[in-house]
Scaffold this active site. Structure first.
Site, mmCIF file in Angstrom:
data_model
loop_
_atom_site.group_PDB
_atom_site.id
_atom_site.type_symbol
_atom_site.label_atom_id
_atom_site.label_comp_id
_atom_site.label_asym_id
_atom_site.label_seq_id
_atom_site.Cartn_x
_atom_site.Cartn_y
_atom_site.Cartn_z
ATOM 1 N N PRO A 112 48.373 25.450 68.339
ATOM 2 C CA PRO A 112 47.186 25.443 67.478
ATOM 3 C C PRO A 112 47.106 26.748 66.671
ATOM 4 O O PRO A 112 47.380 27.830 67.205
ATOM 5 C CB PRO A 112 46.020 25.348 68.467
ATOM 6 C CG PRO A 112 46.609 24.812 69.734
ATOM 7 C CD PRO A 112 48.049 25.232 69.758
ATOM 8 N N ASP A 163 51.625 40.192 70.589
ATOM 9 C CA ASP A 163 51.992 38.788 70.317
ATOM 10 C C ASP A 163 53.495 38.637 70.039
ATOM 11 O O ASP A 163 54.154 37.799 70.676
ATOM 12 C CB ASP A 163 51.173 38.224 69.143
ATOM 13 C CG ASP A 163 49.702 38.030 69.497
ATOM 14 O OD1 ASP A 163 49.281 38.502 70.564
ATOM 15 O OD2 ASP A 163 48.974 37.409 68.705
HETATM 16 C C1 MEV Z 1 45.615 39.088 69.524
HETATM 17 O O1 MEV Z 1 46.384 38.096 70.181
HETATM 18 C C2 MEV Z 1 45.413 40.268 70.435
HETATM 19 C C3 MEV Z 1 44.590 41.398 69.844
HETATM 20 O O2 MEV Z 1 44.498 42.403 70.865
HETATM 21 C C4 MEV Z 1 45.194 41.974 68.588
HETATM 22 C C5 MEV Z 1 46.489 42.721 68.870
HETATM 23 O O3 MEV Z 1 46.701 43.226 69.969
HETATM 24 O O4 MEV Z 1 47.300 42.845 67.919
HETATM 25 C C6 MEV Z 1 43.158 40.951 69.523
#
Ligand code: MEV
Length: 333
Positions: A112, A163
């Site tokens: 998603p 990520d």
């Molecule tokens: C996004 O999946 C995770 C966050 O901590 C942003 C990041 O670490 O780049 C919100």
């Protein structure tokens, strides 16, 4: 130039953050797991120097010149913004190899979008890996991670790198910004339910809102950061002991910390509370928040009950299996 004409197909997994989203941007380690939803990139060479990118699931396509000029094809409105990070991932790999090949890129994904599951990173990682394999017949994970991180900077503005790291390396990781990854051993029975609020949101905007809060309330923010640091340390110990009850409790606390920095909302809270009521060991939002997904840790075999409760509360729920494998080459005839 070694390599082949193509096509090469690579895939990379989605992720759930178990502990430490947002705080990871400020140096707190995150604990993150790859799950069994994947993005796929299919790459072949072209005779000219264009990078033509198609995302048939989204009904968009267009071409970039080597210096980044965009020529739209399908779905003109917003197509460039969606396709540009994919172009950046390609460009970074080409730069690292010192070549300027024209390429056809097709991306598909079962993850998603804009839901906190790392879909943009998985697309960038699978694209970088397929391009690198096509042109050099090697899968250099560090290079793939770095190319995807450049792509993520366009989407998430100041990404921590969590990520692209999990999508590249897979499994269960401790990730610390600027330091790197450490593989963790998952307790055998880590059963997770994902609940999607269905509300799309922008990670970049949420990360910027948290930064604004930090600038407005520096001392409050630093106390919360300290608590997050302690929480992750405790979670690592609980994981090491395979103590699911403690992990669940810590997930609840983590959700509380995320509420305190303003990234939860009513829809997420509703799903989190419904999961807890249905017997989850713990539940929290996952990813950037503001919509998107939450996760619940459940006792082995309890997943269906908790998933049903999440659906009754208005979410779309599924059981997530951990994916040990990160990015992989699927086909290279
Ligand atoms: C996004 O999946 C995770 C966050 O901590 C942003 C990041 O670490 O780049 C919100």
């Amino acid at each position: 130039m070694p390599g082949q004409v193509g096509p090469v197909v690579a895939s990379a997994p989605a992720k759930v953050i178990l502990f430490g989203e947002h705080f990871v941007v400020y140096g707190v380690p995150a604990i993150v797991a790859a799950i069994d939803l994947r993005a796929r990139a299919r790459i072949s060479r072209r005779d000219d120097e264009l990078i033509r990118i198609r995302a048939p699931d989204l009904g968009i396509s267009g071409s970039f010149s080597q210096d980044g000029h965009f020529l739209p094809e399908l779905g003109r409105e917003g197509a460039e913004g969606t396709l540009k990070p994919i172009f950046i991932a390609v460009r970074e790999v080409l730069r690292s190899l010192g070549v300027s090949s024209g390429l056809d890129v097709e991306v598909r994904s079962s993850i998603p979008i804009a839901a906190g599951l790392g879909s943009s990173a998985a697309v960038a990682v699978s694209t970088a890996a397929a391009v690198h394999w096509l042109l050099s017949r090697r899968l250099d994970r560090e290079l793939v991670f770095n190319a995807a991180l450049e792509a993520e900077k366009l989407v998430h503005i100041t990404p921590s790198g969590v990520d692209p790291a999990i999508s590249t390396y897979g499994g269960l990781l401790r990730y610390t910004k600027g330091v790197g990854i450490e593989h963790l051993k998952a307790p055998g029975q880590l059963e997770l339910v994902v609940g999607d609020t269905g509300l799309k949101r922008s990670t970049g905007a949420l990360v910027s809102a948290v930064r604004a809060l930090r600038d407005r309330r520096p001392s409050r923010f630093s106390s919360i950061l300290e608590a997050a640091m302690e929480l992750v340390a405790e979670a690592l110990q609980a994981l090491g002991r395979g103590d699911l009850e403690a992990l669940g409790e810590l997930m609840d606390v983590n959700h509380g910390l995320l509420c305190s920095i303003g990234v939860s909302n009513e829809a997420l809270d509703r799903l989190v509370h419904s999961a807890r009521r249905a017997g989850a060991l713990g539940a929290k939002l996952t990813g950037a928040g503001g919509g998107g997904c939450m996760i619940a840790l459940v006792e082995p075999g309890m997943g269906q009950d908790v998933a049903r409760a999440i659906e009754e509360a208005g979410g779309r729920a599924f059981l997530a299996k951990l994916s040990l494998e990160g990015v992989r080459i699927e086909a290279a005839p």
